[in-house]
Design a protein around this motif. Structure first.
Motif, PDB file in Angstrom:
ATOM      1  N   UNK A 140       0.841  -1.207   0.000  1.00 24.84           N
ATOM      2  CA  UNK A 140       0.000   0.000   0.000  1.00 24.84           C
ATOM      3  C   UNK A 140       0.874   1.255   0.000  1.00 24.84           C
ATOM      4  N   UNK A 141       1.965   1.209   0.748  1.00 29.50           N
ATOM      5  CA  UNK A 141       2.892   2.346   0.780  1.00 29.50           C
ATOM      6  C   UNK A 141       3.473   2.567  -0.625  1.00 29.50           C
ATOM      7  N   UNK A 142       3.845   1.475  -1.279  1.00 27.80           N
ATOM      8  CA  UNK A 142       4.408   1.583  -2.638  1.00 27.80           C
ATOM      9  C   UNK A 142       3.355   2.138  -3.599  1.00 27.80           C
ATOM     10  N   UNK A 143       2.110   1.665  -3.479  1.00 30.38           N
ATOM     11  CA  UNK A 143       1.047   2.143  -4.375  1.00 30.38           C
ATOM     12  C   UNK A 143       0.776   3.627  -4.141  1.00 30.38           C
ATOM     13  N   UNK A 151       1.990   5.222  -7.412  1.00 35.46           N
ATOM     14  CA  UNK A 151       0.794   5.369  -8.258  1.00 35.46           C
ATOM     15  C   UNK A 151      -0.204   6.358  -7.691  1.00 35.46           C
ATOM     16  N   UNK A 152       0.164   7.026  -6.606  1.00 38.68           N
ATOM     17  CA  UNK A 152      -0.710   8.067  -6.066  1.00 38.68           C
ATOM     18  C   UNK A 152      -1.964   7.549  -5.385  1.00 38.68           C
ATOM     19  N   UNK A 153      -1.945   6.304  -4.909  1.00 34.32           N
ATOM     20  CA  UNK A 153      -3.106   5.809  -4.160  1.00 34.32           C
ATOM     21  C   UNK A 153      -3.360   6.775  -3.000  1.00 34.32           C
ATOM     22  N   UNK A 154      -4.599   7.313  -2.990  1.00 33.67           N
ATOM     23  CA  UNK A 154      -4.871   8.475  -2.142  1.00 33.67           C
ATOM     24  C   UNK A 154      -5.678   8.085  -0.898  1.00 33.67           C
ATOM     25  N   UNK A 155      -5.099   8.328   0.260  1.00 30.66           N
ATOM     26  CA  UNK A 155      -5.765   8.000   1.521  1.00 30.66           C
ATOM     27  C   UNK A 155      -6.322   9.250   2.213  1.00 30.66           C
TER      28      UNK A 155
END
Ligand code: PGA
Length: 260
Positions: free
Chosen positions: A47-50, A54-58
């Motif tokens: 998840x950290x890598x994404x 890739x800008x996975x936004x939390x």
């Protein structure tokens, strides 16, 4: 229950990360239920890598952790607070004010537990609850004999669970005896449960969870009553499943629209 078995924990963790990531992408204000322990480490790394690549936004996400030790300050290196910051929260953009972990230092346990349940309800309920499983079948820290309808409360750890974490506390003597943990009823309210298990040591608990009777003696077995539970396993954790071939066939032949 949907059973997904992969050759190793790395590949299994990638699938688990994909499930969590998709939840966050489809619902930017998703509520995640999070677990600690060795099992979700690779999931969190993914998840950290994404997030980084890739800008996975939390930014809109809210999180609730399953449990925390009683009497251990958040800054203690073996607290679940420390674990979560070290492995996930420091590396993603989940706002601090929407991170929830039970307060192991509370002076009013029943009130703190009620407040935690209320906070989950106010956030709209948990969309996906990440779970590990103990070798004794516990999920969260709901030890065998936990009520299947329990809510967040104080629990006394079994000796087996204390031994499992003894190294982190400099030996069994240093391990806290109590925890605050979401109950099995709390976990069952999540819209989706995602249970990860790796290694031979988990094989019996996994088999009893999936194929055994629903019983408080195997707290994970309550998930048989949950309409949307996915187990992501490595082949060692899956090795005692009697219907393993059937689960693999189901997974391989799933229509794309039905996946996860
Ligand atoms: P582990 O613990 O991930 O460190 O094996 C799981 C659990 O006890 O729930």
């Amino acid at each position: 229950m949907e059973i997904i078995t992969q050759p190793d924990s790395q590949q299994a963790s990638l699938i688990a990360a994909g499930i969590v990531a998709r939840t966050v992408q489809e619902k930017p204000h998703a509520v995640l239920g999070l677990a600690t322990g060795n099992t979700p480490l690779q999931l969190y790394r993914n998840l950290v890598r994404m997030h980084r690549d890739s800008g996975l936004d939390f930014a809109g996400v809210t999180s609730f952790n399953l449990d925390e030790y009683v009497g251990i300050p958040p800054a203690h290196p073996s607290s679940f607070h420390s674990y979560m910051w070290a492995h996930l929260f420091s590396h993603i953009n989940l706002p601090k004010e929407r991170i929830n972990i039970p307060d192991g230092l509370t002076t009013d346990v029943p009130a703190a537990c009620r407040k935690y349940e209320q906070a989950i309800r106010s956030a709209g309920g948990i969309d996906v609850q990440v779970l590990g499983i103990g070798s004794n079948g516990h999920i969260g820290f709901n030890e065998p004999s936990s009520s299947l309808s329990s809510r967040t409360r104080i629990k006394t750890l079994t000796e087996e669970s204390r031994l499992d974490v003894a190294a982190a506390f400099g030996g069994e003597e240093g391990v806290p005896t109590h925890v605050l943990t979401m109950g099995l009823g709390t976990i069952m309210d999540a819209r989706k449960c995602l249970l990860l298990a790796f290694g031979k040591k988990k094989a019996r608990a996994v088999a009893r969870t999936v194929e055994g009777p629903v019983t408080a003696m195997v707290p994970g077995s309550v998930l048989q009553l949950h309409p949307r539970t996915i187990l992501v396993l490595d082949k060692d954790a899956a090795s005692e499943l009697e219907m393993a071939d059937y689960y693999a066939w189901v997974h391989e032949h799933k229509p794309d629209w039905q996946k996860y």
